[in-house]
Motif scaffolding. Sequence first.
Motif, short mmCIF file in Angstrom:
data_model
loop_
_atom_site.label_atom_id
_atom_site.label_comp_id
_atom_site.label_asym_id
_atom_site.label_seq_id
_atom_site.Cartn_x
_atom_site.Cartn_y
_atom_site.Cartn_z
N ARG A 1 -25.33 9.87 -21.99
CA ARG A 1 -24.41 9.42 -21.09
C ARG A 1 -25.13 8.18 -20.37
NH1 ARG A 1 -20.34 12.45 -19.02
NH2 ARG A 1 -20.60 11.67 -17.01
N LYS A 2 -26.32 7.85 -19.93
CA LYS A 2 -26.99 6.77 -19.40
C LYS A 2 -26.82 5.84 -20.60
CE LYS A 2 -27.75 8.78 -15.49
NZ LYS A 2 -26.78 8.54 -14.54
N SER A 3 -27.06 6.06 -21.75
CA SER A 3 -26.78 4.87 -22.90
C SER A 3 -25.53 4.45 -22.67
CB SER A 3 -27.19 5.35 -24.23
OG SER A 3 -28.61 6.02 -24.23
N GLY A 4 -24.45 5.19 -22.64
CA GLY A 4 -23.15 4.92 -22.27
C GLY A 4 -22.93 3.83 -21.13
N HIS A 5 -23.44 4.24 -20.06
CA HIS A 5 -23.51 3.28 -19.05
C HIS A 5 -23.93 2.00 -19.29
CE1 HIS A 5 -22.44 5.33 -15.14
NE2 HIS A 5 -22.64 6.21 -15.68
N PHE A 6 -25.03 1.84 -19.81
CA PHE A 6 -25.79 0.67 -20.42
C PHE A 6 -24.68 -0.32 -21.32
CE2 PHE A 6 -28.55 -1.95 -22.59
CZ PHE A 6 -29.37 -2.43 -21.76
N VAL A 7 -24.38 0.47 -22.32
CA VAL A 7 -23.54 -0.22 -23.26
C VAL A 7 -22.34 -0.52 -22.87
CG1 VAL A 7 -22.55 -0.08 -25.71
CG2 VAL A 7 -24.92 0.76 -25.23
N GLY A 8 -21.47 0.42 -22.21
CA GLY A 8 -20.23 0.05 -21.56
C GLY A 8 -20.15 -0.85 -20.74
N TYR A 9 -21.09 -0.99 -19.72
CA TYR A 9 -21.02 -2.01 -18.79
C TYR A 9 -21.52 -3.41 -19.20
CZ TYR A 9 -19.24 0.37 -14.74
OH TYR A 9 -18.27 1.12 -13.76
N GLY A 10 -22.51 -3.12 -20.31
CA GLY A 10 -22.91 -4.47 -20.80
C GLY A 10 -21.84 -5.14 -21.62
N ALA B 1 -18.88 -1.78 -11.16
CA ALA B 1 -19.64 -0.53 -11.20
C ALA B 1 -19.86 0.24 -9.81
CB ALA B 1 -21.25 -0.82 -11.85
N SER B 2 -19.88 -0.77 -8.65
CA SER B 2 -19.77 -0.17 -7.52
C SER B 2 -18.74 0.57 -7.08
CB SER B 2 -20.17 -1.46 -6.42
OG SER B 2 -21.35 -1.88 -6.59
N GLY C 1 -22.03 9.74 -7.48
CA GLY C 1 -22.10 8.25 -7.31
C GLY C 1 -23.40 8.18 -6.87
N VAL C 2 -24.42 7.34 -7.68
CA VAL C 2 -25.61 6.95 -7.25
C VAL C 2 -25.92 5.37 -7.31
CG1 VAL C 2 -26.58 9.26 -7.64
CG2 VAL C 2 -26.53 7.62 -9.67
N PRO C 3 -26.65 4.79 -6.56
CA PRO C 3 -27.12 3.44 -6.71
C PRO C 3 -27.80 2.93 -8.15
CG PRO C 3 -27.31 4.14 -4.56
CD PRO C 3 -27.21 5.42 -5.29
N SER C 4 -28.52 3.97 -8.36
CA SER C 4 -29.38 3.76 -9.64
C SER C 4 -28.40 3.36 -10.76
CB SER C 4 -30.14 4.84 -9.90
OG SER C 4 -29.50 6.10 -10.26
N ASP C 5 -27.14 4.16 -10.93
CA ASP C 5 -26.24 3.80 -11.98
C ASP C 5 -25.62 2.37 -11.93
OD1 ASP C 5 -26.47 6.19 -13.10
OD2 ASP C 5 -24.86 7.11 -12.46
N VAL C 6 -25.54 1.92 -10.73
CA VAL C 6 -25.04 0.42 -10.67
C VAL C 6 -26.21 -0.44 -11.04
CG1 VAL C 6 -24.44 -1.25 -9.04
CG2 VAL C 6 -23.81 1.14 -8.63
N LEU C 7 -27.39 -0.25 -10.90
CA LEU C 7 -28.66 -0.86 -11.35
C LEU C 7 -28.63 -0.87 -12.78
CD1 LEU C 7 -30.94 -2.74 -10.65
CD2 LEU C 7 -32.18 -0.73 -10.54
N LEU C 8 -28.43 0.24 -13.37
CA LEU C 8 -28.53 0.39 -14.83
C LEU C 8 -27.36 -0.50 -15.44
CD1 LEU C 8 -29.47 1.74 -17.35
CD2 LEU C 8 -28.08 3.85 -16.94
N ASP C 9 -26.10 -0.27 -14.81
CA ASP C 9 -25.00 -1.00 -15.31
C ASP C 9 -25.20 -2.33 -15.44
OD1 ASP C 9 -23.72 1.28 -15.51
OD2 ASP C 9 -22.70 1.41 -13.54
N CYS C 10 -25.73 -3.06 -14.21
CA CYS C 10 -26.10 -4.49 -14.34
C CYS C 10 -27.14 -4.99 -15.14
CB CYS C 10 -26.58 -4.88 -12.80
SG CYS C 10 -25.43 -4.67 -11.58
N CYS C 11 -28.17 -3.92 -15.46
CA CYS C 11 -29.06 -4.38 -16.50
C CYS C 11 -28.41 -4.45 -17.78
CB CYS C 11 -30.34 -3.10 -16.48
SG CYS C 11 -31.19 -3.15 -15.17
#
Length: 202
Positions: free
Chosen positions: A109-118, A152-153, A167-177
């Motif tokens: 799921r976190k990889s989905g965040h990274f790739v999706g927002y990338g 993302a926010s 809803g956590v701020p760390s996911d926003v940071l992961l999305d931006c990365c």
Amino acid sequence: MPSPGGSILFAADGAIRPEPQRQRADDGQFYLPRPDRPPASSDRSQGKRTVKYWISAWWPVAFGICVIALESTATFGADHTSGPLRWLWEHIFGQVTNRRWDILHHYIRKSGHFVGYGTMGLLWLRAWWMSLPRAGFLLDATLALLGTALVASADEFHQSFLPNRTGVPSDVLLDCCGAIALQLLVYIFLRIFWPKRLPGLT
């Protein structure tokens, strides 16, 4: 005035006259050719952008936001995605224990965040690149990152109201990365294979 395409005549006494029909080469006068200028409307026509152009630039961004809005619903919570993803994983890689699957599911799921927002960041980058063709890559990438962070926010804020989402701020940071990583890959690719599109960073 001289006829279009003619020449301007400078006499030896400083006077300016239209070119005569016949002129001797040794009478102390010389000619300055009239410069050829393109029509004034040509530059304006090149700068015109139709509604179709703007739609082609921004519809992928709108589509990406709609996909994220759909993914942000309770239907795509961890409790709903665990079963289908585990079934797919075990058909490819074999069975896993419940404890191990909980860890794998988290990272999937976190990889989905990274790739999706990338990918979302690349859509923003494309839109700004088309909207600001004279801007440098750094400006377009910065605007794309801001757009990604905004989406993302909003996504995390919406999930904070759902019972099975967090809803956590760390996911926003992961999305931006993810957005930064894919934009960096695009920059490296263009710098190597298409350097003319990158005259400078600014």
